[in-house]
Structure formats: structure tokens, C-alpha cells
Design an enzyme around this catalytic site. Structure first.
Site, PDB file in Angstrom:
ATOM      1  N   ASP A  36       1.025  -1.314   0.055  1.00 37.62           N
ATOM      2  CA  ASP A  36      -0.130  -0.138   0.121  1.00 37.62           C
ATOM      3  C   ASP A  36       0.750   1.168   0.104  1.00 37.62           C
ATOM      4  OD1 ASP A  36      -1.530   2.126   0.330  1.00 37.62           O
ATOM      5  OD2 ASP A  36      -2.495   1.344   2.262  1.00 37.62           O
ATOM      6  N   ALA A  60       0.936   3.869 -10.259  1.00 38.87           N
ATOM      7  CA  ALA A  60       0.505   5.649 -10.275  1.00 38.87           C
ATOM      8  C   ALA A  60      -0.998   5.685 -10.448  1.00 38.87           C
ATOM      9  CB  ALA A  60       1.333   6.305 -11.631  1.00 38.87           C
ATOM     10  N   THR A  99       5.845  11.274 -16.739  1.00 39.87           N
ATOM     11  CA  THR A  99       5.028  11.255 -18.027  1.00 39.87           C
ATOM     12  C   THR A  99       5.253  12.490 -18.936  1.00 39.87           C
ATOM     13  OG1 THR A  99       2.782  11.590 -18.821  1.00 39.87           O
ATOM     14  CG2 THR A  99       3.392  12.618 -16.603  1.00 39.87           C
ATOM     15  N   TYR A 122      -3.570  15.757 -12.909  1.00 39.48           N
ATOM     16  CA  TYR A 122      -2.834  14.320 -12.859  1.00 39.48           C
ATOM     17  C   TYR A 122      -1.292  14.644 -13.053  1.00 39.48           C
ATOM     18  CZ  TYR A 122      -0.668  10.736 -15.637  1.00 39.48           C
ATOM     19  OH  TYR A 122       0.390  10.074 -16.210  1.00 39.48           O
TER      20      TYR A 122
END
Length: 242
Positions: A36, A60, A99, A122
Site C-alpha cells: 500500500d 501510479a 509522464t 494528474y
């Protein structure tokens, strides 16, 4: 694949990219129930249990639209989760998958030293994850983009959004190669040629329809294509040294 790392820990092993990475690399991939990321003590316990020499952090929160509605969840996973894991690493080689969306998309062909400017939540959380990871030694931030293999999951694809994305099966071996280069640190861009999202979609689904990002209420960057010349140079040097 031969490498100097005795044990490798992969997060996000059940995802599209993580599944492909495991085809190229023997690694430990704990399930979400075991690891977790939002619990610092759990992260420390898992790292201590497996004692990896390398951690590839591919897990992610990736739902761009959902991130606007569920900001707390996106922050807990992408920022705090990353912080918990890189702290637990204690100097273990740590690969953070970021990203191309950290850029605003105003011009494309972004280099590693260009200034990020995320336009949605995000992307902001992924950039904050980069800032966390960058504070620690022996870390590599890989900015990249990929789509799951298989049929395009939507009826249409954007003809006016440019990217360096490829399918996960193409991107995974490149990420593995970068991860296994101990001297490769800092930030690196890994991607394919500049293309529209529609150009990518038709590779797997020739009948996919066309649409424009202007139809969306969600803010998306228009051109997040990456300059990958640094990666290509490092990879060529590695191959030449063999």
C-alpha cells in the site's frame, strides 16, 4: 537479460506497462494489497523484506479525468506514495516513471532541461513526484508515454494532439534497458517518433474514429512530444561499450 542487480522490486506489476516489463525482467512485483503505497510503514516493511538492489516505480494514479474529481487520491498515490517508497529505498537505485504530460504542450519536442508546466492535476502530481525523487541519490526519472496493447479502448482518437507514445510492449524493453544502466541518473526522455494520438490508435485499430481535443471539457496539452536524443546517445554508447 543479464544485469548487475541481484534483486529487483517492481511496483504496478499488474498494469499495462508492469505486465510488459515482467516479460523482459525477472522481478518481485507485490500486489496492491501487499504494498500500500499510501502507508509509509508498509513501504518500509516491504523494502526491508525483499531487500532489492533496484526499485522500478511504475505504479501510479493515471486517470487524467478522474484526477480532477479525486484529487486527494491522486495526490496520495502519486506524491505521497512515491515519497514513502523512495524514502524506504535508502539509496537503493530507484527508477521513477513520469509522464510527458508534465509539459504544457505549447510547442512539443521537449528536452530534459525544458521547464515543466502541467495543465491538469494528474500531471501536477506526477511532477511533484519528480521533485520528491530528485531529492534523493541514485535515482532516475524517466519521462515517457505509452498506451495499453490491444484494440484502441475508445471509439475515436485525437487528430490534433501530438505525442511520443507507443504501446506498452514497445516501451517496456526500453525502460528496462535504462533501469539496468547504473550510471544513468537524473532525468531522461524515452519515447518514439512524434505522432498524433490518432496515428498511434490506427496501428492497432484501423477503424477507429477521429475527434478533436477541443471537444473535451478536460484540459489536455496539445503537443507533448519528447526530444529523445539524450537517451539515444546514452543507449548507443552503452551498446558500443559491449
Amino acid at each position: 537479460m543479464a544485469h548487475p542487480f541481484t534483486r529487483i522490486l517492481l511496483t504496478g506489476g499488474s498494469g499495462a506497462l508492469g505486465t510488459q516489463i515482467q516479460k523482459h525482467l525477472d522481478c518481485i512485483a507485490p500486489s496492491r494489497s501487499e504494498l500500500d503505497l499510501t502507508d509509509a510503514a508498509v513501504c518500509a516493511r516491504v523494502v526491508k523484506r525483499y531487500r532489492p538492489a533496484l526499485i522500478i516505480h511504475a505504479a501510479a494514479y493515471t486517470d487524467v479525468a478522474g484526477g480532477e474529481r479525486e484529487r486527494a487520491d491522486a495526490y496520495r498515490i502519486n506524491v505521497l506514495g512515491t515519497q514513502h517508497l523512495v524514502r524506504a529505498a535508502h539509496g537503493i537505485r530507484f527508477i521513477y516513471l513520469s509522464t510527458e504530460y508534465v509539459f504544457d504542450g505549447e510547442r512539443g519536442n521537449y528536452r530534459e532541461d525544458d521547464v515543466p508546466n502541467p495543465v491538469n492535476y494528474y500531471a501536477l502530481t506526477k511532477l511533484l513526484g519528480e521533485l520528491v525523487v530528485g531529492q534523493y541519490p541514485n535515482t532516475l526519472i524517466i519521462r515517457t508515454s505509452f498506451k495499453p496493447d490491444g484494440p484502441w479502448p475508445y471509439p475515436a482518437a485525437f487528430t490534433d494532439q501530438w505525442t511520443s507514445a507507443d504501446f506498452a510492449s514497445v516501451r517496456a524493453p526500453q525502460i528496462v534497458q535504462a533501469a539496468l544502466m547504473p550510471g544513468l541518473l537524473g532525468v531522461i526522455h524515452i519515447g518514439g517518433e512524434r505522432k498524433t494520438v490518432y496515428d498511434l490508435a490506427v496501428k492497432s485499430t484501423p477503424t477507429v474514429g477521429k475527434r478533436s481535443i477541443t471537444e473535451l471539457k478536460l484540459t489536455l496539452p496539445r503537443d507533448t512530444s519528447l526530444d529523445t536524443s539524450l537517451w539515444r546517445s546514452r543507449r548507443s554508447a552503452k551498446l558500443a561499450a559491449k
